[in-house]
Design a protein around this motif. Structure first.
Motif, PDB file in Angstrom:
ATOM      1  N   ASP A  11       0.826  -1.216   0.000  1.00  0.00           N
ATOM      2  CA  ASP A  11       0.000   0.000   0.000  1.00  0.00           C
ATOM      3  C   ASP A  11       0.856   1.260   0.000  1.00  0.00           C
ATOM      4  O   ASP A  11       0.431   2.315  -0.486  1.00  0.00           O
ATOM      5  N   LYS A  30       1.914   1.263  -6.592  1.00  0.00           N
ATOM      6  CA  LYS A  30       0.493   0.972  -6.424  1.00  0.00           C
ATOM      7  C   LYS A  30      -0.345   2.046  -7.115  1.00  0.00           C
ATOM      8  O   LYS A  30      -0.130   3.246  -6.918  1.00  0.00           O
ATOM      9  N   GLY A  31      -1.318   1.601  -7.916  1.00  0.00           N
ATOM     10  CA  GLY A  31      -2.178   2.532  -8.629  1.00  0.00           C
ATOM     11  C   GLY A  31      -1.581   3.056  -9.909  1.00  0.00           C
ATOM     12  O   GLY A  31      -2.169   3.910 -10.568  1.00  0.00           O
ATOM     13  N   GLN A  91      -6.005  -6.877  -5.425  1.00  0.00           N
ATOM     14  CA  GLN A  91      -5.896  -6.431  -6.816  1.00  0.00           C
ATOM     15  C   GLN A  91      -7.231  -5.866  -7.313  1.00  0.00           C
ATOM     16  O   GLN A  91      -7.259  -4.857  -8.025  1.00  0.00           O
ATOM     17  N   GLU A 107      -7.544  -2.500  -5.938  1.00  0.00           N
ATOM     18  CA  GLU A 107      -6.656  -1.548  -6.617  1.00  0.00           C
ATOM     19  C   GLU A 107      -7.180  -1.156  -7.993  1.00  0.00           C
ATOM     20  O   GLU A 107      -7.093   0.012  -8.400  1.00  0.00           O
TER      21      GLU A 107
END
Length: 299
Positions: A50, A55-56, A89, A92
């Motif tokens: 995170d 991430k993203g 996932q 996300e």
């Protein structure tokens, strides 16, 4: 001209370096996630992820770090950890198709078919929004094939397996006449995905072979006829309109001499017997019988 060439070459080099770097970064992140999991367990690994700057980031389809990690853990038998990864996932990338397909694969491994179906259907629905045509086709094929297998699609004609005697009738001026009689043997492959019917005359002469295989993407059968004459392979498609224990109705479409043709097959079933009628719908949806076949199961 030289300056333009240099510019193009520079851009190509920059692109290839960027792609290689992105690929290397994904591999590095995945390996670090796995090592973190081995050392600290999955819960702490996901908390650390995170905080990871990747991430993203732009979605990378099958090579997403969590996607790769989830399948690795699943292959090692840690289904509980893999489930947490696939759910992370989805969290996300909730609007992407593959995370749901991956999670459905995990659910199948756990034996939860009902929940797996829901997630395969979600993946199919979301695949409609995918812009990359190659990835879209890949996604549809994967999810639809697995869902079809779960729902038993493409198995409606498996009852034909075995040996049958048959009589084949034609029509002329509205009158039915016997064309030929003989036998047909239907066999299936190990996965029950391909049905093959081989026809012989009453005297034992080879007539031809019909092969059917279910296309989960188009939700219909692909079919070919291979005769004993020099006509090559004759392809067509067959879509089931109705299927009950006593009746099956199918629409076949094919091309003949450059003309698109359409016929209706109606199979009436009872114990050990089949009455198979074929109507030509090319120029009309009204009944226009062109063939009638009678099958009797042989021991």
């Amino acid at each position: 001209m030289k300056s333009i060439t240099k510019l193009v070459m520079s851009l190509m080099l920059l692109f290839s370096m960027s792609f290689a770097f992105a690929q290397q970064t994904t591999e590095n992140v995945t390996e670090k996630l796995y090592q973190d999991y081995k050392k600290n367990g999955i819960d702490k690994t996901l908390k650390n992820y995170d905080k990871n700057p990747v991430k993203g980031n732009e979605y990378t389809f099958l090579s997403e770090p969590l996607n790769v990690l989830g399948y690795r853990l699943m292959s090692e038998g840690d289904l509980e950890a893999a489930e947490k990864v696939f759910l992370a996932q989805i969290d996300e990338y909730p609007n992407e198709a593959n995370p749901y397909d991956s999670y459905a694969d995990l659910l199948m491994e756990k034996g939860d078919e009902a929940k797996a179906k829901k997630n395969y259907k979600k993946a199919i629905d979301l695949s409609a929004t995918m812009e990359d045509l190659e990835e879209k086709a890949q996604m549809l094929e994967a999810s639809k094939t697995k869902l079809a297998k779960l729902e038993g699609a493409g198995t409606e004609l498996q009852f034909l397996e075995g040996k049958w005697s048959n009589k084949n009738y034609g029509f002329e001026n509205g009158e039915k006449f016997l064309r030929n009689e003989g036998n047909v043997v239907f066999t299936t492959n190990e996965d029950k995905t391909v049905l093959t019917g081989t026809l012989h005359s009453k005297s034992g002469d080879y007539i031809g072979t019909r092969i059917l295989t279910y296309d989960a993407v188009d939700e219909e059968y692909d079919m070919v006829w291979i005769g004993n004459s020099l006509t090559g392979i004759e392809p067509s498609t067959m879509k089931i309109e109705k299927s009950t224990p006593t009746e099956i109705v199918m629409i076949e479409k094919y091309e003949e001499n450059g003309e698109k043709r359409k016929v209706k097959h109606i199979l009436n079933r009872k114990s050990g017997e089949i009455a198979w009628d074929i109507h030509d719908l090319t120029n009309s949806e009204a009944k226009n019988p062109v063939a009638h076949m009678e099958f009797k199961k042989q021991n």
